[in-house]
Design a protein around this motif. Structure first.
Motif, short mmCIF file in Angstrom:
data_model
loop_
_atom_site.label_atom_id
_atom_site.label_comp_id
_atom_site.label_asym_id
_atom_site.label_seq_id
_atom_site.Cartn_x
_atom_site.Cartn_y
_atom_site.Cartn_z
N ASP A 30 0.26 -1.37 0.01
CA ASP A 30 -0.05 0.20 -0.38
C ASP A 30 1.21 0.61 -0.47
OD1 ASP A 30 -1.88 -1.50 0.01
OD2 ASP A 30 -2.61 -1.49 1.88
N VAL A 31 1.73 1.08 0.88
CA VAL A 31 2.22 2.90 0.64
C VAL A 31 3.77 2.61 -0.32
CG1 VAL A 31 4.56 1.73 2.19
CG2 VAL A 31 4.42 4.10 2.70
N ARG A 32 3.29 1.72 -1.47
CA ARG A 32 4.34 1.60 -2.68
C ARG A 32 3.27 2.31 -3.55
NH1 ARG A 32 4.38 -1.47 -7.12
NH2 ARG A 32 3.60 -3.06 -5.75
N LEU A 38 5.69 1.77 -9.19
CA LEU A 38 6.42 0.02 -9.46
C LEU A 38 7.16 -0.41 -8.61
CD1 LEU A 38 6.12 0.52 -13.06
CD2 LEU A 38 3.79 0.10 -12.18
N GLN A 39 7.77 -1.51 -8.56
CA GLN A 39 8.32 -2.57 -7.73
C GLN A 39 9.20 -2.25 -8.30
OE1 GLN A 39 7.35 -6.13 -8.02
NE2 GLN A 39 5.24 -6.36 -6.06
N ALA A 40 9.61 -1.73 -9.39
CA ALA A 40 10.95 -1.94 -10.30
C ALA A 40 11.64 0.04 -9.91
CB ALA A 40 10.80 -1.30 -11.55
N GLN A 41 11.05 0.71 -9.72
CA GLN A 41 10.98 2.44 -9.45
C GLN A 41 11.33 1.77 -7.98
OE1 GLN A 41 6.98 3.84 -10.41
NE2 GLN A 41 7.83 5.01 -12.05
N LEU A 42 10.67 1.22 -6.90
CA LEU A 42 11.28 1.27 -5.20
C LEU A 42 12.54 0.71 -6.32
CD1 LEU A 42 10.35 1.98 -2.38
CD2 LEU A 42 9.24 0.17 -2.70
N ALA A 43 12.36 -0.16 -6.53
CA ALA A 43 13.51 -1.16 -5.69
C ALA A 43 15.07 -0.26 -6.55
CB ALA A 43 13.71 -1.95 -7.03
#
Length: 91
Positions: A30-32, A38-43
């Motif tokens: 949720d926080v992401r 996107l997962q890749a951006q957070l990564a």
């Protein structure tokens, strides 16, 4: 006089199998998503791989307090806000 055997205690339930763990995983996602990442951006912000983010959100790997703080910060949030989201999810 022989000692009586001590009764065996039930082992503590592992945190990954506790129902509250679902609230932790949901809060990470949720926080992401609230940060519109996107997962890749957070990564990328974390200096990790997309599979790391995916694994954390699915509960395959567990994050310690510092990693949770990094996660929250990378999403423009705080560890306190993330903790509140987790608590709200299991109550």
């Amino acid at each position: 006089m022989p000692k009586k055997p001590r009764p065996r205690k039930q082992p503590a339930q592992k945190s990954q199998s506790r129902p509250e763990n679902g609230a932790v995983l949901a809060a990470l996602r949720d926080v992401r998503e609230r940060a519109d990442l996107l997962q890749a951006q957070l990564a990328e912000r974390l200096g990790r791989s997309q599979s790391y983010v995916s694994s954390a959100e699915r509960g395959v790997i567990r994050l310690d307090a510092l990693q949770l703080a990094d996660w929250a910060e990378a999403c423009g949030s705080t560890l306190t806000d993330l903790a509140r989201m987790i608590e709200a999810g299991w109550r």
